[in-house]
Design an enzyme around this catalytic site. Sequence first.
Site, PDB file in Angstrom:
ATOM      1  CG  ASN A 106      -1.638   1.268   1.189  1.00 54.79           C
ATOM      2  OD1 ASN A 106      -1.782   2.076   0.443  1.00 54.79           O
ATOM      3  ND2 ASN A 106      -2.486   1.371   2.324  1.00 54.79           N
ATOM      4  CD1 TRP A 107       3.391   0.751  -2.628  1.00 49.71           C
ATOM      5  CD2 TRP A 107       3.713   1.838  -4.640  1.00 49.71           C
ATOM      6  NE1 TRP A 107       4.032  -0.042  -3.681  1.00 49.71           N
ATOM      7  CE2 TRP A 107       4.030   0.632  -5.016  1.00 49.71           C
ATOM      8  CE3 TRP A 107       3.394   2.701  -5.744  1.00 49.71           C
ATOM      9  CZ2 TRP A 107       4.802   0.019  -5.913  1.00 49.71           C
ATOM     10  CZ3 TRP A 107       4.171   2.158  -7.212  1.00 49.71           C
ATOM     11  CH2 TRP A 107       4.532   1.028  -7.132  1.00 49.71           C
ATOM     12  CE  LYS A 108      -0.428   3.118   4.547  1.00 55.13           C
ATOM     13  NZ  LYS A 108      -0.411   3.370   6.273  1.00 55.13           N
ATOM     14  CG  HIS A 115      -5.911   1.514   5.228  1.00 59.74           C
ATOM     15  ND1 HIS A 115      -5.751   2.634   6.026  1.00 59.74           N
ATOM     16  CD2 HIS A 115      -5.127   0.939   4.935  1.00 59.74           C
ATOM     17  CE1 HIS A 115      -4.297   2.267   6.303  1.00 59.74           C
ATOM     18  NE2 HIS A 115      -3.802   1.232   5.780  1.00 59.74           N
ATOM     19  CD  GLU A 140      -3.333   5.552   6.768  1.00 61.21           C
ATOM     20  OE1 GLU A 140      -2.983   5.341   5.373  1.00 61.21           O
ATOM     21  OE2 GLU A 140      -2.339   4.941   7.224  1.00 61.21           O
ATOM     22  CD  GLU A 188      -3.618  -2.784   7.211  1.00 56.97           C
ATOM     23  OE1 GLU A 188      -2.500  -2.858   7.137  1.00 56.97           O
ATOM     24  OE2 GLU A 188      -4.272  -1.788   7.136  1.00 56.97           O
ATOM     25  N   GLY A 222       2.009   2.505  10.718  1.00 57.13           N
ATOM     26  CA  GLY A 222       2.903   3.523  10.520  1.00 57.13           C
ATOM     27  C   GLY A 222       3.773   4.068  11.681  1.00 57.13           C
ATOM     28  CB  SER A 250       4.975  -1.235  12.185  1.00 60.76           C
ATOM     29  OG  SER A 250       4.480  -0.063  12.308  1.00 60.76           O
ATOM     30  N   GLY A 303       2.813  -1.077   4.530  1.00 59.31           N
ATOM     31  CA  GLY A 303       2.612   0.450   4.262  1.00 59.31           C
ATOM     32  C   GLY A 303       4.099   0.746   3.904  1.00 59.31           C
ATOM     33  N   GLY A 304       4.838   1.463   4.825  1.00 62.33           N
ATOM     34  CA  GLY A 304       6.130   2.086   4.801  1.00 62.33           C
ATOM     35  C   GLY A 304       7.233   1.112   3.983  1.00 62.33           C
TER      36      GLY A 304
HETATM   37  P1  PGA Z   1       2.501   0.585   7.737  1.00 60.13           P
HETATM   38  O1  PGA Z   1       0.917   0.623   7.211  1.00 60.13           O
HETATM   39  O2  PGA Z   1       3.174  -0.855   7.274  1.00 60.13           O
HETATM   40  O3  PGA Z   1       3.232   1.708   7.306  1.00 60.13           O
HETATM   41  O4  PGA Z   1       2.501   0.227   9.269  1.00 60.13           O
HETATM   42  C1  PGA Z   1       0.324  -0.554   6.935  1.00 60.13           C
HETATM   43  C2  PGA Z   1      -0.919  -0.243   6.315  1.00 60.13           C
HETATM   44  O5  PGA Z   1      -1.476   0.820   6.589  1.00 60.13           O
HETATM   45  O6  PGA Z   1      -1.692  -0.931   5.607  1.00 60.13           O
END
Ligand code: PGA
Length: 265
Positions: free
Chosen positions: A16-18, A102, A104, A174, A180, A220, A241-242
């Site tokens: 997930n490149w957000k 998600h 977010e 999650e 994050g 994470s 994500g990251g």
């Molecule tokens: P993260 O994000 O790996 O940066 O914690 C995971 C996600 O939001 O899917």
Amino acid sequence: MSSRKIGTRRKIVGGNWKMNTTIDGAVDLAQEVVRRLGNTRNVEVVLCPPFPNLEAVYRVIAGTGLQLGGQNLFWEDYGAYTGEVSAPMLTAAGCEWVIVGHSERRHIMGESNEMVNRKLHAALHHDLSVMLAIGETKEERHAGAMERVLRVQLEQSLERIDAGAMDRIVIAYEPVWAIGTGETATPAQAREAHAFVRTVLGELFGQEVAEATRIQYGGSVTAANAAELMGEPEIDGALVGGASLKPDDFAEIVRAAGGGRAILG
Ligand code: PGA
């Protein structure tokens, strides 16, 4: 007795490149991922770039083992919905997947379970597979409400979904406090939550479907902690994500999901 066994669930890793890439960076990143993972066969790998990068990334990954996913969608197909993107638009851009619910989107954009449910139906209607994200906040966990929160998210997000459609839905557990933040759930915490999710899926759809449904862990996940997490039999992959923005780290996570085996098919 069920003929489907836990061990037959194919691992799936989403990147997930957000909101982190513009088009040149997305193409570069996709090329780096293809170089490392383009022939991956034993793990499903889904790249989820921002909407304006989808078609360019599709051109890079077309014909490889990698798949494309959107990070979100709206439930109507067309119309006066300024700023929204629909399932037909995603499929036309090359997407086979979409992330729905998600945290977010739930917490920053105010998406409710009812909205998540509408999006899920729209995605399935247009033959998109779905990574459905659920998870509790730190406050909810500390208040002992984790199970209640996960149950409500599952029940309401999956309302009116047929058991037969569950093979196109992956649950992404999650925990919000792990996204994050660098604070990963321990394998034991993830194991416990995944087992609970599977129990609820069993109540909703029956044991056979519950055992066949894949449950990813997200929050994470890094190259350093992936092997331990992916070693848990209840964890069927990761939503990253990251670390998905770093090709070496992402490849390491996919390798861990594949049991550390050579990944080239
Ligand atoms: P993260 O994000 O790996 O940066 O914690 C995971 C996600 O939001 O899917």
